[in-house]
Design a protein around this motif. Sequence first.
Motif, PDB file in Angstrom:
ATOM      1  N   PHE A 142      56.278  22.333  43.415  1.00 62.38           N
ATOM      2  CA  PHE A 142      55.729  21.718  42.513  1.00 62.38           C
ATOM      3  C   PHE A 142      55.514  22.683  41.176  1.00 62.38           C
ATOM      4  O   PHE A 142      55.124  22.505  40.212  1.00 62.38           O
ATOM      5  CB  PHE A 142      54.458  20.855  42.829  1.00 62.38           C
ATOM      6  N   ASP A 143      55.857  24.036  41.507  1.00 64.90           N
ATOM      7  CA  ASP A 143      55.718  24.982  40.493  1.00 64.90           C
ATOM      8  C   ASP A 143      56.888  24.845  39.576  1.00 64.90           C
ATOM      9  O   ASP A 143      57.015  25.300  38.293  1.00 64.90           O
ATOM     10  CB  ASP A 143      55.587  26.436  40.778  1.00 64.90           C
ATOM     11  N   ARG A 144      57.949  24.477  40.157  1.00 70.72           N
ATOM     12  CA  ARG A 144      59.049  24.402  39.455  1.00 70.72           C
ATOM     13  C   ARG A 144      59.354  22.937  38.858  1.00 70.72           C
ATOM     14  O   ARG A 144      59.940  22.584  37.884  1.00 70.72           O
ATOM     15  CB  ARG A 144      60.581  24.766  40.446  1.00 70.72           C
ATOM     16  N   SER A 145      59.046  22.027  39.563  1.00 71.86           N
ATOM     17  CA  SER A 145      59.363  20.539  39.227  1.00 71.86           C
ATOM     18  C   SER A 145      58.237  19.588  39.831  1.00 71.86           C
ATOM     19  O   SER A 145      57.793  19.778  40.825  1.00 71.86           O
ATOM     20  CB  SER A 145      60.601  20.181  39.828  1.00 71.86           C
ATOM     21  N   VAL A 169      57.516  16.894  23.387  1.00 73.66           N
ATOM     22  CA  VAL A 169      59.089  16.687  23.926  1.00 73.66           C
ATOM     23  C   VAL A 169      59.873  16.543  22.794  1.00 73.66           C
ATOM     24  O   VAL A 169      61.118  16.998  22.845  1.00 73.66           O
ATOM     25  CB  VAL A 169      59.197  15.384  24.864  1.00 73.66           C
ATOM     26  N   ARG A 170      59.419  16.305  21.564  1.00 72.97           N
ATOM     27  CA  ARG A 170      60.224  16.450  20.353  1.00 72.97           C
ATOM     28  C   ARG A 170      60.842  17.648  20.239  1.00 72.97           C
ATOM     29  O   ARG A 170      62.154  17.992  19.659  1.00 72.97           O
ATOM     30  CB  ARG A 170      59.513  15.826  19.178  1.00 72.97           C
ATOM     31  N   ASP A 171      59.876  18.633  20.785  1.00 72.85           N
ATOM     32  CA  ASP A 171      60.430  19.903  20.482  1.00 72.85           C
ATOM     33  C   ASP A 171      61.349  20.472  21.913  1.00 72.85           C
ATOM     34  O   ASP A 171      61.598  21.639  21.844  1.00 72.85           O
ATOM     35  CB  ASP A 171      59.133  21.023  20.584  1.00 72.85           C
ATOM     36  N   GLY A 172      61.717  19.541  22.778  1.00 72.48           N
ATOM     37  CA  GLY A 172      62.286  20.036  23.869  1.00 72.48           C
ATOM     38  C   GLY A 172      61.628  21.005  24.793  1.00 72.48           C
ATOM     39  O   GLY A 172      62.414  21.820  25.718  1.00 72.48           O
ATOM     40  N   VAL A 173      60.417  20.796  25.120  1.00 70.10           N
ATOM     41  CA  VAL A 173      59.698  21.763  25.770  1.00 70.10           C
ATOM     42  C   VAL A 173      58.982  21.129  27.222  1.00 70.10           C
ATOM     43  O   VAL A 173      58.190  21.784  27.811  1.00 70.10           O
ATOM     44  CB  VAL A 173      58.427  22.293  25.069  1.00 70.10           C
ATOM     45  N   LEU A 174      59.472  20.098  27.415  1.00 73.71           N
ATOM     46  CA  LEU A 174      58.976  19.392  28.848  1.00 73.71           C
ATOM     47  C   LEU A 174      58.925  20.621  30.108  1.00 73.71           C
ATOM     48  O   LEU A 174      57.931  20.628  30.620  1.00 73.71           O
ATOM     49  CB  LEU A 174      59.626  18.106  28.976  1.00 73.71           C
ATOM     50  N   VAL A 175      60.029  20.815  30.184  1.00 74.13           N
ATOM     51  CA  VAL A 175      60.300  21.755  31.238  1.00 74.13           C
ATOM     52  C   VAL A 175      59.448  23.172  31.185  1.00 74.13           C
ATOM     53  O   VAL A 175      58.690  23.291  32.019  1.00 74.13           O
ATOM     54  CB  VAL A 175      61.705  22.042  31.745  1.00 74.13           C
ATOM     55  N   GLU A 176      59.471  23.689  30.225  1.00 77.45           N
ATOM     56  CA  GLU A 176      58.937  24.890  29.962  1.00 77.45           C
ATOM     57  C   GLU A 176      57.316  24.603  30.115  1.00 77.45           C
ATOM     58  O   GLU A 176      56.479  25.521  30.746  1.00 77.45           O
ATOM     59  CB  GLU A 176      59.197  25.404  28.568  1.00 77.45           C
ATOM     60  N   THR A 177      56.739  23.457  29.437  1.00 79.23           N
ATOM     61  CA  THR A 177      55.280  23.315  29.241  1.00 79.23           C
ATOM     62  C   THR A 177      54.740  23.007  30.842  1.00 79.23           C
ATOM     63  O   THR A 177      53.792  23.708  31.305  1.00 79.23           O
ATOM     64  CB  THR A 177      55.165  21.912  28.566  1.00 79.23           C
ATOM     65  N   TYR A 178      55.709  22.163  31.566  1.00 76.15           N
ATOM     66  CA  TYR A 178      55.260  21.802  33.041  1.00 76.15           C
ATOM     67  C   TYR A 178      55.192  23.182  33.836  1.00 76.15           C
ATOM     68  O   TYR A 178      54.185  23.465  34.514  1.00 76.15           O
ATOM     69  CB  TYR A 178      56.237  20.765  33.610  1.00 76.15           C
TER      70      TYR A 178
END
Length: 359
Positions: free
Chosen positions: A9-12, A292-301
């Motif tokens: 869960f640290d990655r995804s 997510v408009r800034d494309g940051v979903l993965v980075e934020t999580y």
Amino acid sequence: MGAPGPVDFDRSPFLVIWEVTRACALACLHCRADAIPRRDPHELTTREGLRLIDQVRSFGTPPPLLVLTGGDPMWRRDLAQLVGHASGVGLTVALTPSGTGMVTRARLEELKAAGLSRVAVSLDGPDPASHDAFRRVRGSYAHTIRIIESVVELGLPLQINSSVSRLTLPALGAMADRVSEFPLTLWAVFFLVQMGRGAALEQISADECEQALVFLDELARHAPFGVKTTEAPHYRRVQLERGRAGVPAAPAPGRRQLRAPRAVNDGNGFVFVDHVGDVCPSGFLPMPRGNVRDGVLVETYRNDPLFRDLRNPATLGGRCGRCEFRDVCGGSRSRAFAASSDVFAEDPLCAYQPPGAAS
Ligand code: SF4
């Protein structure tokens, strides 16, 4: 249908919940979103939604399970396009429509053809009077039963969501009997977090919660469907304690149940994207950490300090911080925040007293 999501869960996350709109015709008593009877002009566009789906996919393989929620997702005319794109890139997609006339058999057929994998329907009372009183719209129960029948006829896996508060707790046993009449895959039982409209609902006590969790665990050990809790991760502690006490184990969940390989918690195996694209650890934890408009979903999580802390049991306070079950439970972070404004405080709906802890 893809395999259940990853364990790391640290990655995804295992689950990505996207609130595709906040519009809804119902006015349910427990509504987290305080849903409104119109679409917000600032909600994610079709193009932005397609980009969000690509961000979800970029978590890697196996991909998270994507749940399209609301409000009422049926308000979006591009829903089949969104489902089709998500399915096309390899995501498993579930939908949580509201119990209204907007869910037609034809629309469900269209969504199934687009690749929809599961429908989750809310049922909050065992009969029309109790359900409609909770949903605050007469006829909602009849719509819900009609939707359930269509989902079953179409061969789509069915999940039923129910909520537990002071108002609904007395009917929990009757609800278990009612949902057992359907060929459901999973019964998801939500334990109230007092926010949104739900702030006006009365909470059950920690002891009543404990009894409800034992009841659900007993049911899960015999029922042909899975039972999961939302915002009651101490269900996992109850399962472990009862197992150690020699209660025979529940049957292993089948693949079609789409259950997490271990308990998820806010920001820990779970991420919520609201209708305007803000990324939060949970829909019940309104702490936006990027958009997510800034494309940051993965980075934020993966890297936002709050998300990282939510995955670190050492940050927990109170009884949760001293509890030997904190790695597998951790308490509801949303409820801790709603109750005390401290997201790392103990979960007040847990009756457990860790050894050596003061009450
Ligand atoms: S004290 Fe906290 S971590 Fe321990 S079982 Fe209860 S909610 Fe979970």
